[in-house]
Write a protein that holds these residues in place. Structure first.
Motif, PDB file in Angstrom:
ATOM      1  N   ALA A  16       0.814  -1.215   0.000  1.00 49.11           N
ATOM      2  CA  ALA A  16       0.000   0.000   0.000  1.00 49.11           C
ATOM      3  C   ALA A  16       0.851   1.270   0.000  1.00 49.11           C
ATOM      4  N   GLU A  17       1.959   1.255   0.716  1.00 56.02           N
ATOM      5  CA  GLU A  17       2.803   2.445   0.811  1.00 56.02           C
ATOM      6  C   GLU A  17       4.098   2.335   0.022  1.00 56.02           C
ATOM      7  N   THR A  18       4.606   1.129  -0.110  1.00 56.88           N
ATOM      8  CA  THR A  18       5.857   0.899  -0.833  1.00 56.88           C
ATOM      9  C   THR A  18       5.592  -0.108  -1.944  1.00 56.88           C
ATOM     10  N   PRO A  19       5.905   0.234  -3.193  1.00 56.15           N
ATOM     11  CA  PRO A  19       5.632  -0.704  -4.287  1.00 56.15           C
ATOM     12  C   PRO A  19       6.546  -1.928  -4.211  1.00 56.15           C
ATOM     13  N   PRO A  20       6.151  -3.002  -4.872  1.00 53.98           N
ATOM     14  CA  PRO A  20       6.985  -4.201  -4.885  1.00 53.98           C
ATOM     15  C   PRO A  20       8.359  -3.911  -5.477  1.00 53.98           C
ATOM     16  N   ALA A  21       9.351  -4.642  -5.001  1.00 54.64           N
ATOM     17  CA  ALA A  21      10.723  -4.519  -5.483  1.00 54.64           C
ATOM     18  C   ALA A  21      11.143  -5.830  -6.129  1.00 54.64           C
ATOM     19  N   VAL A  22      12.220  -5.794  -6.877  1.00 59.69           N
ATOM     20  CA  VAL A  22      12.757  -7.003  -7.508  1.00 59.69           C
ATOM     21  C   VAL A  22      12.986  -8.062  -6.427  1.00 59.69           C
ATOM     22  N   GLY A  23      12.501  -9.265  -6.699  1.00 64.31           N
ATOM     23  CA  GLY A  23      12.634 -10.378  -5.766  1.00 64.31           C
ATOM     24  C   GLY A  23      11.415 -10.621  -4.907  1.00 64.31           C
ATOM     25  N   ASP A  24      10.513  -9.629  -4.803  1.00 65.97           N
ATOM     26  CA  ASP A  24       9.305  -9.787  -3.994  1.00 65.97           C
ATOM     27  C   ASP A  24       8.310 -10.727  -4.672  1.00 65.97           C
ATOM     28  N   LEU A  25       7.533 -11.425  -3.864  1.00 56.53           N
ATOM     29  CA  LEU A  25       6.408 -12.208  -4.372  1.00 56.53           C
ATOM     30  C   LEU A  25       5.175 -11.318  -4.392  1.00 56.53           C
ATOM     31  N   VAL A  26       4.360 -11.469  -5.435  1.00 60.77           N
ATOM     32  CA  VAL A  26       3.128 -10.706  -5.558  1.00 60.77           C
ATOM     33  C   VAL A  26       1.989 -11.627  -5.956  1.00 60.77           C
ATOM     34  N   LEU A  27       0.792 -11.231  -5.562  1.00 65.11           N
ATOM     35  CA  LEU A  27      -0.433 -11.917  -5.951  1.00 65.11           C
ATOM     36  C   LEU A  27      -1.131 -11.013  -6.949  1.00 65.11           C
ATOM     37  N   VAL A  28      -1.325 -11.509  -8.177  1.00 70.73           N
ATOM     38  CA  VAL A  28      -1.936 -10.702  -9.242  1.00 70.73           C
ATOM     39  C   VAL A  28      -2.969 -11.527  -9.993  1.00 70.73           C
ATOM     40  N   PRO A  29      -3.999 -10.864 -10.552  1.00 71.05           N
ATOM     41  CA  PRO A  29      -4.934 -11.581 -11.415  1.00 71.05           C
ATOM     42  C   PRO A  29      -4.223 -12.004 -12.704  1.00 71.05           C
ATOM     43  N   ASP A  30      -4.562 -13.169 -13.197  1.00 67.59           N
ATOM     44  CA  ASP A  30      -4.036 -13.632 -14.484  1.00 67.59           C
ATOM     45  C   ASP A  30      -4.613 -12.713 -15.566  1.00 67.59           C
ATOM     46  N   PRO A  31      -3.783 -11.998 -16.334  1.00 67.34           N
ATOM     47  CA  PRO A  31      -4.313 -11.089 -17.359  1.00 67.34           C
ATOM     48  C   PRO A  31      -5.193 -11.793 -18.392  1.00 67.34           C
ATOM     49  N   ARG A  32      -5.015 -13.097 -18.567  1.00 67.08           N
ATOM     50  CA  ARG A  32      -5.812 -13.843 -19.541  1.00 67.08           C
ATOM     51  C   ARG A  32      -7.114 -14.347 -18.957  1.00 67.08           C
ATOM     52  N   ARG A  33      -7.157 -14.590 -17.645  1.00 62.16           N
ATOM     53  CA  ARG A  33      -8.346 -15.059 -16.922  1.00 62.16           C
ATOM     54  C   ARG A  33      -8.382 -14.346 -15.576  1.00 62.16           C
ATOM     55  N   PRO A  34      -8.911 -13.121 -15.510  1.00 59.76           N
ATOM     56  CA  PRO A  34      -8.827 -12.289 -14.302  1.00 59.76           C
ATOM     57  C   PRO A  34      -9.403 -12.900 -13.024  1.00 59.76           C
ATOM     58  N   GLN A  35     -10.300 -13.873 -13.134  1.00 57.16           N
ATOM     59  CA  GLN A  35     -10.839 -14.493 -11.927  1.00 57.16           C
ATOM     60  C   GLN A  35      -9.829 -15.428 -11.272  1.00 57.16           C
ATOM     61  N   LEU A  78      -6.079 -16.101  -9.742  1.00 53.98           N
ATOM     62  CA  LEU A  78      -4.960 -15.356  -9.161  1.00 53.98           C
ATOM     63  C   LEU A  78      -3.662 -16.133  -9.332  1.00 53.98           C
ATOM     64  N   LEU A  79      -2.600 -15.402  -9.602  1.00 55.05           N
ATOM     65  CA  LEU A  79      -1.270 -15.980  -9.781  1.00 55.05           C
ATOM     66  C   LEU A  79      -0.327 -15.462  -8.698  1.00 55.05           C
ATOM     67  N   VAL A  80       0.601 -16.297  -8.294  1.00 53.33           N
ATOM     68  CA  VAL A  80       1.688 -15.874  -7.421  1.00 53.33           C
ATOM     69  C   VAL A  80       2.949 -15.874  -8.276  1.00 53.33           C
ATOM     70  N   LYS A  81       3.575 -14.703  -8.377  1.00 50.81           N
ATOM     71  CA  LYS A  81       4.781 -14.559  -9.202  1.00 50.81           C
ATOM     72  C   LYS A  81       5.814 -13.733  -8.460  1.00 50.81           C
ATOM     73  N   ARG A  82       7.054 -13.839  -8.913  1.00 51.93           N
ATOM     74  CA  ARG A  82       8.153 -13.071  -8.338  1.00 51.93           C
ATOM     75  C   ARG A  82       8.452 -11.888  -9.254  1.00 51.93           C
ATOM     76  N   VAL A  83       8.688 -10.718  -8.673  1.00 55.54           N
ATOM     77  CA  VAL A  83       9.023  -9.531  -9.455  1.00 55.54           C
ATOM     78  C   VAL A  83      10.448  -9.688  -9.977  1.00 55.54           C
ATOM     79  N   ALA A  84      10.578  -9.693 -11.302  1.00 57.65           N
ATOM     80  CA  ALA A  84      11.893  -9.825 -11.937  1.00 57.65           C
ATOM     81  C   ALA A  84      12.481  -8.457 -12.274  1.00 57.65           C
ATOM     82  N   GLU A  85      11.616  -7.517 -12.660  1.00 59.89           N
ATOM     83  CA  GLU A  85      12.059  -6.156 -12.996  1.00 59.89           C
ATOM     84  C   GLU A  85      10.935  -5.178 -12.688  1.00 59.89           C
ATOM     85  N   VAL A  86      11.340  -3.938 -12.391  1.00 63.70           N
ATOM     86  CA  VAL A  86      10.386  -2.849 -12.152  1.00 63.70           C
ATOM     87  C   VAL A  86      10.669  -1.783 -13.200  1.00 63.70           C
TER      88      VAL A  86
END
Length: 97
Positions: free
Chosen positions: A19-38, A40-48
């Motif tokens: 909420a206050e600090t954006p994800p950084a390289v190496g962080d895990l994030v939970l995001v909707p799959d852009p192809r099927r938004p319902q 959720l995917l867990v992925k690692r931030v590779a680049e910002v």
């Protein structure tokens, strides 16, 4: 996300983690799959990119993952949270790094 996560792992995610600090390289994030938004995917931030507004996401198992190589970059506004704890199966329970 093997070896970090396995199929069937149940996770807790912190929806306010970024909420206050954006994800950084190496962080895990939970995001909707852009192809099927319902879904959720867990992925690692590779680049910002672009002043921290766009993320390039990667899976830990590069040979068998669907990530930004397949669907492109993702806006930080799409991030739903940070997975931080695995509670199932009990034999693998604990913090996620």
């Amino acid at each position: 996300m093997r070896p970090t996560l396995e199929a069937g792992d149940w996770l807790l995610a912190d929806p306010d983690a970024y909420a206050e600090t954006p994800p950084a390289v190496g962080d895990l994030v939970l995001v909707p799959d852009p192809r099927r938004p319902q879904r959720l995917l867990v992925k690692r931030v590779a680049e910002v990119y672009e002043g921290g507004r766009e993320l390039w996401l990667a899976g830990d198992a590069q040979d068998s993952t669907t990530d930004s190589d397949a669907f492109g970059s993702v806006s930080t506004s799409a991030v739903r949270g940070r997975p931080w704890f695995r509670y199932w199966p009990p034999s693998r329970a604990g913090r996620i790094h």
